[in-house]
Design a protein around this motif. Structure first.
Motif: not given
Length: 124
Positions: A98-124
């Motif tokens: 989440v970017v709160v207030d100002s910040g550029n969506y493209y840069y990770a440093d702009s984000y104020d809060y992060w989730g823990q993540g979810t793994q995506v695994t694509v097999s060929s």
């Protein structure tokens, strides 16, 4: 504080689809963007997609454009990432932020809060 919880990841075969969900713990009128980033093993974290929370304008990395759709449900404080035609190179841990207030969506440093993540695994 805003807590983010991702879900929807898992194993999938190439060509398949997944829908990732990111739910924010509370409504905040100051959210500017919600976005998705991913980190593959041995690689840098990279931007995937983002959405302007108020206007609904969407942005995509070239690597997923045409195969993915980001959307939001303002009432549920939730953002979704629908991914189709998945490829093995899409394998990564996907984080929403989440970017709160100002910040550029493209840069990770702009984000104020992060989730823990979810793994995506694509097999060929």
């Amino acid at each position: 504080q805003v807590q983010l919880v991702e879900s929807g990841g898992g194993p999938v075969e190439a060509g398949g689809s997944l829908r990732l969900t990111c739910a924010a713990s509370r409504r905040t009128s100051s959210i500017n963007f919600m976005g998705w980033f991913r980190r593959a093993p041995g690689k840098e974290r990279e931007f995937v997609a983002a959405i302007n929370w108020r206007r609904g304008v969407t942005y995509y990395a070239d690597s997923v454009k045409g195969r993915s759709t980001i959307s939001r449900d303002n009432a549920k404080n939730t953002v979704y990432l629908q991914m189709n035609s998945l490829k093995p190179e899409d394998t990564a841990v996907y984080h929403c932020g989440v970017v709160v207030d100002s910040g550029n969506y493209y840069y990770a440093d702009s984000y104020d809060y992060w989730g823990q993540g979810t793994q995506v695994t694509v097999s060929s």
